[in-house]
Design an enzyme around this catalytic site. Structure first.
Site, mmCIF file in Angstrom:
data_model
loop_
_atom_site.group_PDB
_atom_site.id
_atom_site.type_symbol
_atom_site.label_atom_id
_atom_site.label_comp_id
_atom_site.label_asym_id
_atom_site.label_seq_id
_atom_site.Cartn_x
_atom_site.Cartn_y
_atom_site.Cartn_z
ATOM 1 N N HIS A 124 7.135 -5.595 7.358
ATOM 2 C CA HIS A 124 7.130 -4.134 7.302
ATOM 3 C C HIS A 124 5.748 -3.550 7.567
ATOM 4 O O HIS A 124 4.733 -4.086 7.152
ATOM 5 C CB HIS A 124 7.644 -3.649 5.949
ATOM 6 C CG HIS A 124 6.833 -4.135 4.774
ATOM 7 N ND1 HIS A 124 5.713 -3.493 4.322
ATOM 8 C CD2 HIS A 124 7.003 -5.201 3.961
ATOM 9 C CE1 HIS A 124 5.222 -4.125 3.273
ATOM 10 N NE2 HIS A 124 5.975 -5.169 3.035
ATOM 11 N N ASP A 125 5.737 -2.477 8.322
ATOM 12 C CA ASP A 125 4.546 -1.660 8.592
ATOM 13 C C ASP A 125 3.505 -2.356 9.460
ATOM 14 O O ASP A 125 2.375 -1.874 9.575
ATOM 15 C CB ASP A 125 3.891 -1.183 7.282
ATOM 16 C CG ASP A 125 4.867 -0.441 6.381
ATOM 17 O OD1 ASP A 125 5.334 0.631 6.805
ATOM 18 O OD2 ASP A 125 5.176 -0.939 5.282
ATOM 19 N N GLY A 142 2.979 -8.016 5.505
ATOM 20 C CA GLY A 142 3.091 -6.573 5.652
ATOM 21 C C GLY A 142 1.772 -5.905 5.995
ATOM 22 O O GLY A 142 0.702 -6.354 5.600
#
Length: 269
Positions: A124-125, A142
């Protein structure tokens, strides 16, 4: 000739997705609502595309890949975060790309003309630049940032929040828990820099003048006796007008996690 679409009858396609002309979707693939697929993109058998995911043009996603799944973050509560993947990127078997989190900017990006080989994971991200190659089994934690033209060898793992500068090369089975500056070679488990990525820089057409300046910048910063702060000042006073050197020094100066030390003469990968 651009065909309208080529969707296998066993594929499950949400009526709320947007699928452009020329898209091919293989057997048993799943495309969820809020997915946008650009012209000429190919989705392989059993691949799953879900969430608020936007795929560019002429992307190739191979069988069993998973794009846009919820992040592996216990704080995530179903917010409508996103994944974006740029044109002509290749995503091989069993790759996973998770959507962003509200606290991390809300979007996971993979740039244009990248290759993510089998079993890679983009958490994520993450922000992955254009022309990045991730060999088999590379794992990004992440919030990782990867600059353009980076190559990461197989089975390497990048700690969350780390940055890898543009044109860097990471040898296989590396583990990075600090920022890796642009243009360098890195290898090992939380180990050392091994000079500049000269092969990659020459392939990208950097001039002899630029490469020589980067060599001197690397020597002053990582092999000199000055503190890093003083060494950066020396480099900037000598080569500060050169964009590539400026990128190198600004990356190091802005690092929050710190950067690895240079090798003391050990054999490079």
């Amino acid at each position: 000739m651009i065909i309208e679409r080529d969707i296998h009858p066993t594929a499950i396609i949400s009526p709320d997705s947007e699928i452009a002309k020329g898209v091919k979707i293989g057997p048993y693939a799943v495309v969820g609502p809020d997915v946008e697929i650009g012209p000429g993109t190919e989705i392989g058998p059993h691949a799953v595309i879900e969430g608020h995911t936007r795929l560019g043009e002429k992307i190739k996603i191979f069988q069993f890949a998973s794009i846009g799944a919820p992040p592996q973050d216990l704080k995530y509560a179903g917010e409508p975060t996103r994944v974006e993947i740029g044109d002509q990127t290749i995503i091989r078997e069993f790759v996973t790309v998770h959507r962003g989190t509200q606290g991390g900017g809300g979007i996971t990006r993979v740039g244009k003309q990248c290759m993510l080989m089998a079993y890679c994971h983009v958490a994520h991200d993450c922000q992955v630049g254009d022309h990045v190659i991730m060999a088999n089994g590379v794992t990004l934690g992440g919030h990782v940032e990867i600059g353009e033209f980076v190559i990461i060898g197989g089975l390497s793992a990048i700690h969350q929040f780390c940055r890898i500068g543009a044109h860097a090369f990471l040898g296989g089975m590396s583990g990075a828990n600090k920022d890796i500056p642009p243009y360098v070679k890195y290898w090992g488990q939380r180990d050392h820099l091994y000079g500049l990525n000269l092969v990659g820089l020459r392939r990208q057409g950097l001039s002899r003048e630029v490469i020589d300046a980067l060599k001197e910048a690397y020597r002053v910063v990582f092999q000199g006796s000055n503190t890093v702060r003083d060494a950066l000042a020396v480099v900037e006073s000598r080569f500060g007008a050169m964009p590539e050197v400026k990128r190198f020094t600004e990356f190091i100066r802005s690092s929050k996690r710190g950067v690895p030390m240079a090798s003391n003469g050990e054999e490079e990968p």
